[in-house]
Write a protein that holds these residues in place. Structure first.
Motif, mmCIF file in Angstrom:
data_model
loop_
_atom_site.group_PDB
_atom_site.id
_atom_site.type_symbol
_atom_site.label_atom_id
_atom_site.label_comp_id
_atom_site.label_asym_id
_atom_site.label_seq_id
_atom_site.Cartn_x
_atom_site.Cartn_y
_atom_site.Cartn_z
ATOM 1 N N GLU A 29 0.829 -1.204 0.000
ATOM 2 C CA GLU A 29 0.000 0.000 0.000
ATOM 3 C C GLU A 29 0.863 1.254 0.000
ATOM 4 O OE1 GLU A 29 -2.522 -0.520 3.338
ATOM 5 O OE2 GLU A 29 -3.947 -1.833 2.280
ATOM 6 N N GLU A 72 -8.380 -3.368 -6.548
ATOM 7 C CA GLU A 72 -7.029 -3.264 -7.103
ATOM 8 C C GLU A 72 -6.982 -3.809 -8.528
ATOM 9 O OE1 GLU A 72 -4.497 -1.693 -5.902
ATOM 10 O OE2 GLU A 72 -5.605 -1.154 -4.080
ATOM 11 N N HIS A 103 0.116 -2.577 -8.098
ATOM 12 C CA HIS A 103 -1.327 -2.798 -7.977
ATOM 13 C C HIS A 103 -1.663 -4.278 -8.152
ATOM 14 C CE1 HIS A 103 -3.012 1.215 -7.521
ATOM 15 N NE2 HIS A 103 -2.165 1.679 -8.431
ATOM 16 N N VAL A 126 2.219 1.616 -3.508
ATOM 17 C CA VAL A 126 1.221 2.174 -4.414
ATOM 18 C C VAL A 126 1.114 3.681 -4.242
ATOM 19 C CG1 VAL A 126 -1.258 2.256 -4.856
ATOM 20 C CG2 VAL A 126 -0.103 0.053 -4.702
ATOM 21 N N PRO A 137 1.734 5.519 -7.928
ATOM 22 C CA PRO A 137 0.290 5.307 -8.170
ATOM 23 C C PRO A 137 -0.031 4.713 -9.536
ATOM 24 C CG PRO A 137 0.853 7.642 -8.256
ATOM 25 C CD PRO A 137 2.067 6.934 -7.740
#
Length: 851
Positions: free
Chosen positions: A791, A823, A804, A794, A798
């Motif tokens: 997390e 996800e 992901h 990510v 992004p």
């Protein structure tokens, strides 16, 4: 007599075209049978042309392309001459150069040759001699515009048929091969070639033929082309051009579009770019300001047609994806560049005549520093390959095969712009220019330019164009034609010289067929019948080897068969091995090192242990794998795979010859980390810790990922603490990488070291550190911590599909179906065609619906 000359000339022309068209259908000419077809076709064409030459009063000059081909043949002949200094003694810039003085002498009586593989050098030398003969015949038979156009029609039709079959095969499951038993790789739509990149290079030459034929038909029919960029006039002229097309012109245009689509289907990025660039360059080069709009319109029309057919065949996505990867560094580029740098070190030792035509796969191994277990059989760069194999002389000859005809075609195109030449000459000038540009560009990305399929078609195009030029008004007298006897003497010498290699090629094909049969046997489940088939194949290969004693394919086959039979003999000696299913299950664990580990594990039963050691030594002796290796070294001192197998079995059986074989193996394959590691473990088990440490360090230097396997080897030998003291990881990255190949005995210890070395970052760490941390937590099964870490990754990245995806899988592992679904949807947003995301979403929707 004149009728006989006409018949002989016609037969020679047919023989040339039949040969050039047949070779691409036999794995692109890579196998000995295809080269034998090339030689037989060249001899037939040369014989008929020689008969006509003796009765023809006027002779044509030898084509310019034949002279650099002759230089390459001369290099091959020089390489086959005996010298007093063996090749390995001259490799002063090899990675393990100091070991060459420790290698035992192979022969005091026989003289060594200048090539790393005399058998391969004979094949390539004969190929270029056959190309010389084909070029000479083509220059004689295709010296008029009509004859050249007929040759273009045949070559274009051949490319169209193969393209149609390959594109059609994309929607079918069967491989397109004349004889499927020749095929050993994965299926692809261009099964008649060893790989699609080779097909792309040959198709580029077919595209050159199609483009030249189209221009010839358009120019000779005087189809009006737009000459102005004003709106109504341009549209009117273009409409007239389309309406005025004949059936032949439409067929030629369709051939151009179809072959271009086939090139896209090969997924060769280099071919796509090279062909597009050559197409634009040639069309613009033949146009002045007055005809530039017409040329631009032709280029645009061709592009639109190709894109339209690609869309119809669903190939547009392939082109977009493949060309899009050029924006990023393609996978393997850095490794390939490193390989080229290492290979070019051999030029310092063999600068003039190289290491041997066709011997690249063996000659460059001692110079590789960091390529792991990947074996480059070719350089994937024709310039590097010729420089290594044939030296500076061979590289210059290779460059000269295209330069003269390129300059001549440019000169003709320039005269065409000023209106000083007829349309037929202008159209034919496009073909060699296009072909040379494609060959020169593809030589940067592939090795197919020197294979018979592409090289034979190229020399035909390069040979017939100068002859056509000399036949046209205003171009006579550029080259002096030889006399009748001189021309007949040259043709006779080439025909006889080429014919002498035919039987050698047929013997090579028999050896190659044995190698292919072994590949097919190895792909089937193990059984007693297949073991018996191995024995029969061993006997057959040994018989075939008598006709070609230095054939490395045959020696490699024999070495593999002896290795397999040794493993089967050890299996038979194990208690409880009663059926094929048990044999197949135990087969992967019966290699030389595995056998030695099993014997050493019986330390609590010393009598049984000693008995098995004696049995293993006797089996190795009776198999003759070590003696066979010594015979191979006499013929080809750089045959690394044969030496590797013999060294491992000799080391496992404590054979006295093991020391010399280990030294040779280290010299020949310094970058073969896994092989060196196995040799190191054998030394460790023999009670030679210093030698084992040196070998382990060489293996680790060649491949950093072997640290875990090395630590496992020390653990299995009962010396785990010594192993961690010498090779234990010093950094967090070392520890995580070592866990990839670590055995259970050391995995926990490495995990603890990784945990001790880890430091929580204050800010976003490097991408590599993020990947390593995720890998570490997955290995130790800490899924909650991994989810929290992913997390954070990510948040730092992004738009990363990888993180992901990993987070989706991690949530699925923890049973968090809704979060996993979210996800996967994010992955699909970032990459709409991701199949893993599509499958994941479908599965999760079904599970959530069931709940």
């Amino acid at each position: 007599m004149s009728r006989f000359v006409r018949v002989a000339d016609a037969g020679a022309a047919v023989a040339v075209l039949a040969t050039v068209c047949a070779v691409p259908w036999i794995h692109g000419g890579t196998i000995p049978l295809a080269r034998a077809v090339l030689l037989v076709g060249a001899v037939a064409a040369g014989s008929l042309s020689l008969a006509a030459c003796l009765l023809r009063p006027r002779q044509t000059a030898f084509p310019t392309v034949a002279f650099p081909l002759g230089a390459i043949v001369a290099v091959g002949v020089i390489q086959l001459l005996p010298v007093h200094a063996p090749l390995v003694r001259q490799m002063v810039h090899a990675v393990q150069a100091d070991l060459r003085h420790e290698l035992p002498e192979t022969s005091d009586e026989q003289l060594a040759v200048r090539t790393a593989s005399a058998a391969d050098t004979r094949l390539v030398t004969a190929q270029f001699m056959a190309l010389m003969l084909l070029a000479a015949v083509a220059a004689e038979q295709f010296r008029s515009v009509r004859a050249a156009a007929a040759a273009l029609v045949v070559c274009t039709a051949n490319a169209v048929v193969l393209s149609t079959a390959a594109l059609g095969q994309m929607f079918r499951s069967e491989l397109l091969l004349i004889r499927s038993e020749w095929w050993t790789g994965d299926g692809h739509p261009f099964g008649t070639f060893v790989n699609p990149n080779n097909a792309a290079g040959w198709l580029g030459l077919g595209l050159a033929c199609a483009v030249g034929l189209l221009i010839l038909l358009v120019r000779e029919r005087h189809v009006p082309m737009p000459l102005s960029v004003s709106g109504s006039s341009l549209r009117q002229r273009m409409l007239q051009s389309v309406v005025g097309l004949t059936g032949g012109q439409v067929a030629a245009a369709f051939a151009v579009v179809l072959i271009a689509c086939a090139i896209v289907a090969t997924r060769s990025r280099g071919a796509m770019l090279v062909c597009a660039a050559a197409f634009v360059i040639v069309f613009m080069a033949r146009s002045d300001r007055r005809r530039l709009p017409g040329a631009a319109a032709a280029v645009v029309a061709a592009a639109v047609s190709v894109i339209g057919l690609m869309w119809f065949l669903n190939l547009s996505r392939i082109a977009t994806v493949e060309l899009g990867t050029l924006l990023n560094e393609p996978s393997g580029v850095s490794r390939r560049l490193q390989h080229w740098r290492d290979s070019l070190e051999s030029v310092r030792d063999f600068p003039v005549f190289g290491t041997g035509l066709g011997a690249y796969r063996y000659a460059t191994l001692p110079y590789q520093s960091r390529n792991g277990e990947l074996w480059f059989r070719n350089a994937d760069n024709q310039y590097v390959e010729f420089l290594v194999e044939a030296g500076i002389v061979g590289l210059l000859a290779f460059l000269m095969t295209g330069m003269p005809v390129l300059f001549q075609s440019i000169r003709v195109l320039r005269r065409a712009v000023s209106g000083g030449i007829d349309s037929g000459m202008e159209s034919l000038a496009v073909v060699p220019a296009f072909a040379v540009l494609i060959q020169a560009g593809m030589a940067l990305f592939d090795y197919g330019g020197a294979l018979p399929a592409a090289s034979s078609l190229f020399v035909i195009l390069a040979a017939m164009f100068p002859s056509v030029v000399e036949e046209r008004a205003g171009y006579q007298g550029e080259r002096a034609a030889p006399g009748r006897l001189a021309k007949a003497g040259m043709l006779a010498a080439l025909t006889i010289g080429t014919g002498t290699f035919v039987f050698d090629h047929l013997a090579a094909q028999r050896c190659y067929a044995d190698a292919i049969q072994l590949v097919h046997i190895a792909q089937q489940p193990l059984s007693q019948e297949l073991l018996d088939a191995r024995r029969r194949l061993l006997q057959a290969t040994q018989v075939h080897l008598e006709d070609r004693p230095d054939d490395l394919e045959a020696h490699e086959t024999i070495s593999r068969l002896k290795d397999d039979l040794l493993r089967s003999q050890f299996l038979r000696g194990l208690p409880g091995v009663t059926d094929a299913a048990v044999m197949e299950r135990l087969w992967p664990a019966t290699g030389s090192l595995a056998v030695r580990r099993r014997i050493d594990s019986l330390s609590d039963q010393p009598e049984l242990q000693q008995h098995l050691r004696n049995v293993l030594a006797e089996q190795v002796r009776r198999s003759g794998i070590v003696e066979h290796c010594h015979r191979v070294i006499l013929a080809a001192p750089l045959a690394a795979p044969v030496v590797r197998r013999a060294a491992l079995w000799a080391g496992a059986a404590r054979d006295p010859a093991a020391a010399g074989l280990v030294t040779r193996c280290r010299f020949l394959e310094p970058a073969g980390g896994r092989t060196v590691m196995q040799l190191a473990e054998l030394a460790l088990r023999d009670g030679r810790p210093e030698a084992a440490e040196a070998l382990f360090r060489q293996a680790l230097e060649a491949e950093a990922g072997l640290r875990g396997a090395i630590l496992t080897a020390y653990s299995l030998a009962g010396q785990e603490d010594a192993g961690f003291s010498l090779f234990g990881p010093e950094t967090y990255e070392d520890a995580v990488v070592a866990m990839r190949e670590a055995g259970r005995s050391v995995l926990q210890r490495l995990a603890q070291i990784a945990a001790d070395r880890w430091q929580e970052p204050d800010s976003a760490p490097s991408i590599r550190t993020q990947h390593l941390r995720a890998e570490h937590l997955q290995t130790v099964g800490r899924w909650e911590q991994r989810a929290a870490w992913l997390e954070r990754c990510v948040q730092w990245n992004p738009d990363s599909v990888f993180f992901h995806t990993q987070l989706a899988v991690n949530h699925r592992q923890l049973g968090r179906l809704s979060q996993s679904l979210a996800e996967w949807r994010e992955v699909l947003r970032l990459k709409p065609d991701d199949r893993s995301a599509q499958r994941g979403i479908s599965e999760l929707k079904r599970l959530l619906k069931d709940d």
